[in-house]
Design an enzyme around this catalytic site. Structure first.
Site, PDB file in Angstrom:
ATOM      1  N   SER A   8       0.861  -1.193   0.000  1.00  0.00           N
ATOM      2  CA  SER A   8       0.000   0.000   0.000  1.00  0.00           C
ATOM      3  C   SER A   8       0.888   1.231   0.000  1.00  0.00           C
ATOM      4  O   SER A   8       1.652   1.449   0.938  1.00  0.00           O
ATOM      5  CB  SER A   8      -0.889   0.001   1.241  1.00  0.00           C
ATOM      6  OG  SER A   8      -1.354   1.320   1.463  1.00  0.00           O
ATOM      7  N   HIS A  46      -0.978  -1.303  -4.477  1.00  0.00           N
ATOM      8  CA  HIS A  46      -2.261  -1.011  -3.819  1.00  0.00           C
ATOM      9  C   HIS A  46      -2.356   0.495  -3.579  1.00  0.00           C
ATOM     10  O   HIS A  46      -1.502   1.088  -2.922  1.00  0.00           O
ATOM     11  CB  HIS A  46      -2.351  -1.789  -2.503  1.00  0.00           C
ATOM     12  CG  HIS A  46      -3.673  -1.666  -1.810  1.00  0.00           C
ATOM     13  ND1 HIS A  46      -4.789  -2.378  -2.198  1.00  0.00           N
ATOM     14  CD2 HIS A  46      -4.070  -0.902  -0.763  1.00  0.00           C
ATOM     15  CE1 HIS A  46      -5.809  -2.068  -1.408  1.00  0.00           C
ATOM     16  NE2 HIS A  46      -5.392  -1.163  -0.527  1.00  0.00           N
ATOM     17  N   ASP A  60      -4.560   3.533  -2.212  1.00  0.00           N
ATOM     18  CA  ASP A  60      -5.650   3.850  -1.276  1.00  0.00           C
ATOM     19  C   ASP A  60      -6.202   5.247  -1.515  1.00  0.00           C
ATOM     20  O   ASP A  60      -5.493   6.241  -1.356  1.00  0.00           O
ATOM     21  CB  ASP A  60      -5.143   3.746   0.168  1.00  0.00           C
ATOM     22  CG  ASP A  60      -4.995   2.308   0.614  1.00  0.00           C
ATOM     23  OD1 ASP A  60      -5.981   1.552   0.488  1.00  0.00           O
ATOM     24  OD2 ASP A  60      -3.907   1.942   1.090  1.00  0.00           O
ATOM     25  N   MET A 109      -8.893   8.000  -0.329  1.00  0.00           N
ATOM     26  CA  MET A 109      -9.751   8.388   0.806  1.00  0.00           C
ATOM     27  C   MET A 109     -10.262   9.803   0.591  1.00  0.00           C
ATOM     28  O   MET A 109      -9.532  10.663   0.098  1.00  0.00           O
ATOM     29  CB  MET A 109      -8.947   8.329   2.100  1.00  0.00           C
ATOM     30  CG  MET A 109      -8.267   6.991   2.344  1.00  0.00           C
ATOM     31  SD  MET A 109      -7.520   6.961   3.971  1.00  0.00           S
ATOM     32  CE  MET A 109      -6.652   5.382   3.904  1.00  0.00           C
ATOM     33  N   HIS A 119      -8.146   1.029  -4.316  1.00  0.00           N
ATOM     34  CA  HIS A 119      -9.082   0.764  -3.216  1.00  0.00           C
ATOM     35  C   HIS A 119      -9.801   2.071  -2.905  1.00  0.00           C
ATOM     36  O   HIS A 119      -9.227   2.967  -2.298  1.00  0.00           O
ATOM     37  CB  HIS A 119      -8.266   0.243  -2.012  1.00  0.00           C
ATOM     38  CG  HIS A 119      -9.062   0.075  -0.759  1.00  0.00           C
ATOM     39  ND1 HIS A 119      -8.461  -0.131   0.472  1.00  0.00           N
ATOM     40  CD2 HIS A 119     -10.402   0.079  -0.533  1.00  0.00           C
ATOM     41  CE1 HIS A 119      -9.404  -0.245   1.395  1.00  0.00           C
ATOM     42  NE2 HIS A 119     -10.579  -0.105   0.823  1.00  0.00           N
ATOM     43  N   MET A 169     -12.090   4.344  -0.996  1.00  0.00           N
ATOM     44  CA  MET A 169     -12.785   4.601   0.274  1.00  0.00           C
ATOM     45  C   MET A 169     -13.451   5.962   0.116  1.00  0.00           C
ATOM     46  O   MET A 169     -13.054   6.958   0.731  1.00  0.00           O
ATOM     47  CB  MET A 169     -11.782   4.571   1.433  1.00  0.00           C
ATOM     48  CG  MET A 169     -11.271   3.161   1.726  1.00  0.00           C
ATOM     49  SD  MET A 169      -9.736   3.124   2.674  1.00  0.00           S
ATOM     50  CE  MET A 169      -8.539   3.261   1.343  1.00  0.00           C
ATOM     51  N   MET A 214     -11.212  -6.224   4.919  1.00  0.00           N
ATOM     52  CA  MET A 214     -10.491  -5.271   5.765  1.00  0.00           C
ATOM     53  C   MET A 214     -10.233  -5.918   7.123  1.00  0.00           C
ATOM     54  O   MET A 214     -11.152  -6.401   7.781  1.00  0.00           O
ATOM     55  CB  MET A 214     -11.312  -3.995   5.972  1.00  0.00           C
ATOM     56  CG  MET A 214     -11.486  -3.116   4.751  1.00  0.00           C
ATOM     57  SD  MET A 214      -9.961  -2.633   3.913  1.00  0.00           S
ATOM     58  CE  MET A 214      -9.120  -1.698   5.195  1.00  0.00           C
ATOM     59  N   ASP A 240      -6.396  -6.628   3.888  1.00  0.00           N
ATOM     60  CA  ASP A 240      -5.820  -5.273   3.986  1.00  0.00           C
ATOM     61  C   ASP A 240      -5.922  -4.745   5.411  1.00  0.00           C
ATOM     62  O   ASP A 240      -7.029  -4.584   5.932  1.00  0.00           O
ATOM     63  CB  ASP A 240      -6.591  -4.355   3.013  1.00  0.00           C
ATOM     64  CG  ASP A 240      -6.023  -2.947   2.931  1.00  0.00           C
ATOM     65  OD1 ASP A 240      -5.002  -2.653   3.566  1.00  0.00           O
ATOM     66  OD2 ASP A 240      -6.643  -2.131   2.203  1.00  0.00           O
TER      67      ASP A 240
HETATM   68  C1  DX5 Z   1      -6.404   1.401   5.372  1.00  0.00           C
HETATM   69  C2  DX5 Z   1      -5.866   1.111   3.996  1.00  0.00           C
HETATM   70  C3  DX5 Z   1      -4.738   0.154   3.979  1.00  0.00           C
HETATM   71  C4  DX5 Z   1      -3.556   0.592   4.767  1.00  0.00           C
HETATM   72  C5  DX5 Z   1      -2.785  -0.619   5.180  1.00  0.00           C
HETATM   73  O1  DX5 Z   1      -7.592   2.110   5.268  1.00  0.00           O
HETATM   74  O2  DX5 Z   1      -6.869   0.585   3.166  1.00  0.00           O
HETATM   75  O3  DX5 Z   1      -4.371  -0.218   2.668  1.00  0.00           O
HETATM   76  O4  DX5 Z   1      -2.725   1.476   4.099  1.00  0.00           O
HETATM   77  O5  DX5 Z   1      -1.712  -0.199   5.942  1.00  0.00           O
HETATM   78  P1  DX5 Z   1      -1.013  -1.144   6.999  1.00  0.00           P
HETATM   79  O6  DX5 Z   1      -0.438  -2.289   6.250  1.00  0.00           O
HETATM   80  O7  DX5 Z   1       0.026  -0.238   7.579  1.00  0.00           O
HETATM   81  O8  DX5 Z   1      -2.060  -1.558   7.991  1.00  0.00           O
HETATM   82 ZN    ZN Z   2      -6.330  -0.352   1.178  1.00  0.00          ZN
END
Ligand code: DX5
Ligand code: ZN
Length: 229
Positions: free
Chosen positions: A8, A33, A35, A37, A71, A73, A142, A184
């Site tokens: 990620s 990956h 992310d 948000m 991903h 969010m 998750m 994840d």
């Molecule tokens: C959290 C993200 C993850 C996160 C994982 O909302 O979707 O992808 O970055 O990070 P670690 O591996 O540090 O938990």
């Molecule tokens: Zn993620």
């Protein structure tokens, strides 16, 4: 069975993102990956299609494009899907609670040439999968509540992974297509073996990889734990 390591980039150095992506793929990662948000569906704000497009040329492994696994969010979901497809995403997953029409959103992602995934939070029940297995290329479990890297793995995710692995196997046995089972949140070298035994085949890890000085050493240790599992 193929196992994939998906770092990620949330935990990468954002000031050197392209270089981080190239380095982590050269260190043995398989998938990037990404992310996304929105400070609405989750209480944090990250990056959008413009950054995905900027990263795309750097996501190369052994001279070939490596998959970018977006991903989402965000809520709403549909408006931003075509933008990510144009920005070079290969996989787009979203949270069912964030879309008014889950089946429509899955179709929209596939119409834009991407693989489609559903993401289940720790509190999200499996029944969201009931009528859409044929529309899915990926299920993302998750193992933390979404929003931040560096959180602790929630062990209840293991039972959830096993239950979904059984559903995927039944779906395959009935003639259904391949569905990746991704995990994840809080994935580390010391728990990845148990996670693999529970049935995951694709492992997101942010802080465990980008927080270490030697990405290749962490990825190799993860692969060794997976193969022993
Ligand atoms: C959290 C993200 C993850 C996160 C994982 O909302 O979707 O992808 O970055 O990070 P670690 O591996 O540090 O938990
Ligand atoms: Zn993620």
């Amino acid at each position: 069975m193929a196992f994939r390591i998906a770092p990620s980039i949330l935990s990468a150095d954002f000031a050197r993102l392209g270089e981080e992506v190239r380095t982590v793929l050269a260190a043995g990662a398989d998938v990037v990956h990404f992310d996304v948000m929105d400070n609405h569906y989750v209480p944090n704000l990250t990056v959008g299609p413009m950054v995905c497009e900027a990263v795309r040329p750097h996501a190369v492994k052994d001279g070939r494009p490596a998959p970018i696994d977006v991903h989402l969010m965000v809520s709403p979901v549909d408006r931003i899907v075509p933008d990510f497809a144009r920005a070079g995403a290969n996989i787009i997953s979203f949270h069912p609670e964030a879309s008014m029409h889950v089946h429509r959103t899955l179709g929209l992602i596939r119409e834009h040439g991407c693989k489609a995934g559903l993401v289940l939070n720790p509190g999200t029940p499996l029944h969201y999968l009931d009528h859409v297995m044929h529309e899915l290329d990926l299920i993302l479990v998750m193992s933390v509540n979404p929003g931040f890297g560096g959180q602790k793995f929630i062990s209840g995710a293991l039972d959830k992974l096993s239950a979904i692995r059984a559903r995927i196997d039944a779906h395959r046995a009935a003639g259904g297509g391949d569905i990746w089972l991704e995990v994840d949140g809080g994935v580390k070298v010391d728990n990845i073996g148990a996670i693999a035994r529970a049935g995951a085949d694709t492992f997101v890890a942010g802080s465990a990889i980008f927080g270490a000085p030697d990405y290749a050493a962490v990825i190799a240790a993860m692969r060794s734990e997976i193969s022993r599992a």
